[in-house]
Design an enzyme around this catalytic site. Structure first.
Site, mmCIF file in Angstrom:
data_model
loop_
_atom_site.group_PDB
_atom_site.id
_atom_site.type_symbol
_atom_site.label_atom_id
_atom_site.label_comp_id
_atom_site.label_asym_id
_atom_site.label_seq_id
_atom_site.Cartn_x
_atom_site.Cartn_y
_atom_site.Cartn_z
ATOM 1 N N GLY A 171 0.800 -1.229 0.000
ATOM 2 C CA GLY A 171 0.000 0.000 0.000
ATOM 3 C C GLY A 171 0.823 1.264 0.000
ATOM 4 O O GLY A 171 0.341 2.317 0.430
ATOM 5 N N HIS A 219 9.685 6.166 3.522
ATOM 6 C CA HIS A 219 9.250 6.733 4.809
ATOM 7 C C HIS A 219 8.909 5.602 5.758
ATOM 8 O O HIS A 219 8.446 4.546 5.344
ATOM 9 C CB HIS A 219 8.055 7.664 4.624
ATOM 10 C CG HIS A 219 6.895 7.054 3.890
ATOM 11 N ND1 HIS A 219 6.860 6.968 2.513
ATOM 12 C CD2 HIS A 219 5.751 6.484 4.332
ATOM 13 C CE1 HIS A 219 5.740 6.374 2.147
ATOM 14 N NE2 HIS A 219 5.040 6.069 3.229
HETATM 15 P P1 5GP Z 1 2.168 5.058 2.578
HETATM 16 O O1 5GP Z 1 0.843 4.413 2.340
HETATM 17 O O2 5GP Z 1 2.808 5.563 1.302
HETATM 18 O O3 5GP Z 1 3.090 4.216 3.405
HETATM 19 O O4 5GP Z 1 1.849 6.295 3.512
HETATM 20 C C1 5GP Z 1 1.817 7.600 3.093
HETATM 21 C C2 5GP Z 1 1.385 8.424 4.296
HETATM 22 O O5 5GP Z 1 1.620 9.773 4.012
HETATM 23 C C3 5GP Z 1 -0.108 8.293 4.635
HETATM 24 O O6 5GP Z 1 -0.242 7.817 5.973
HETATM 25 C C4 5GP Z 1 -0.646 9.705 4.448
HETATM 26 O O7 5GP Z 1 -1.596 10.042 5.436
HETATM 27 C C5 5GP Z 1 0.605 10.554 4.569
HETATM 28 N N1 5GP Z 1 0.578 11.771 3.780
HETATM 29 C C6 5GP Z 1 0.279 11.875 2.455
HETATM 30 N N2 5GP Z 1 0.391 13.147 2.046
HETATM 31 C C7 5GP Z 1 0.782 13.859 3.145
HETATM 32 C C8 5GP Z 1 1.065 15.252 3.350
HETATM 33 O O8 5GP Z 1 1.000 16.081 2.439
HETATM 34 N N3 5GP Z 1 1.432 15.620 4.593
HETATM 35 C C9 5GP Z 1 1.534 14.722 5.629
HETATM 36 N N4 5GP Z 1 1.900 15.215 6.824
HETATM 37 N N5 5GP Z 1 1.275 13.410 5.467
HETATM 38 C C10 5GP Z 1 0.899 12.993 4.237
#
Ligand code: 5GP
Ligand code: ZN
Length: 116
Positions: free
Chosen positions: A95, A102
């Site tokens: 996902g 990150h």
């Molecule tokens: P992934 O699913 O890629 O591991 O998680 C991406 C995370 O980034 C998600 O939990 C989402 O809420 C967070 N996220 C996405 N865009 C932004 C943003 O512009 N600012 C912040 N602070 N978090 C973000």
């Protein structure tokens, strides 16, 4: 070192706002926009690496820096004693949405284990 259309690179460069909770030479950490736990911080390398599958041997120290930063961030967020979880989503099945490595730091409550 940065990617022009990457939202996390823009956060790292303070070009778009976020609640940054920790920063050093290698790493930035900021609160997740949609928290999944009382403490939900994203820890990112300042260098743009799209995913762990794109990391190279030269990134070994940088990836280590993320985990050393995590311990400091936990203390700063008041969850050092109770504990926390670090999660990296890599690729579609996990996902991963944002293509900049990150680690989710989750804490502030007793966490369930199921990834579903
Ligand atoms: P992934 O699913 O890629 O591991 O998680 C991406 C995370 O980034 C998600 O939990 C989402 O809420 C967070 N996220 C996405 N865009 C932004 C943003 O512009 N600012 C912040 N602070 N978090 C973000
Ligand atoms: Zn990036």
């Amino acid at each position: 070192m940065t990617a022009p259309d990457c939202i996390f690179c823009k956060i790292i460069q303070h070009e778009i706002p976020s609640e940054i909770v920790y920063e050093d030479e290698w790493v930035t950490a900021f609160k997740d926009l949609s928290p999944a736990a009382p403490v939900h911080v994203l820890i990112v390398p300042k260098k743009h690496i799209a995913s762990l599958t794109e990391a190279a041997d030269e990134d070994a120290a940088l990836l280590g820096r993320i985990q050393l930063a995590a311990a400091k961030i936990a203390a700063r967020m008041g969850i050092q004693d109770k504990g926390f979880r670090l999660i990296n989503n890599c690729g579609a099945d996990a996902g991963q949405v944002v293509m900049h490595v990150h680690y989710h730091m989750l804490g502030g409550k007793t966490l369930g284990w199921s990834p579903d």
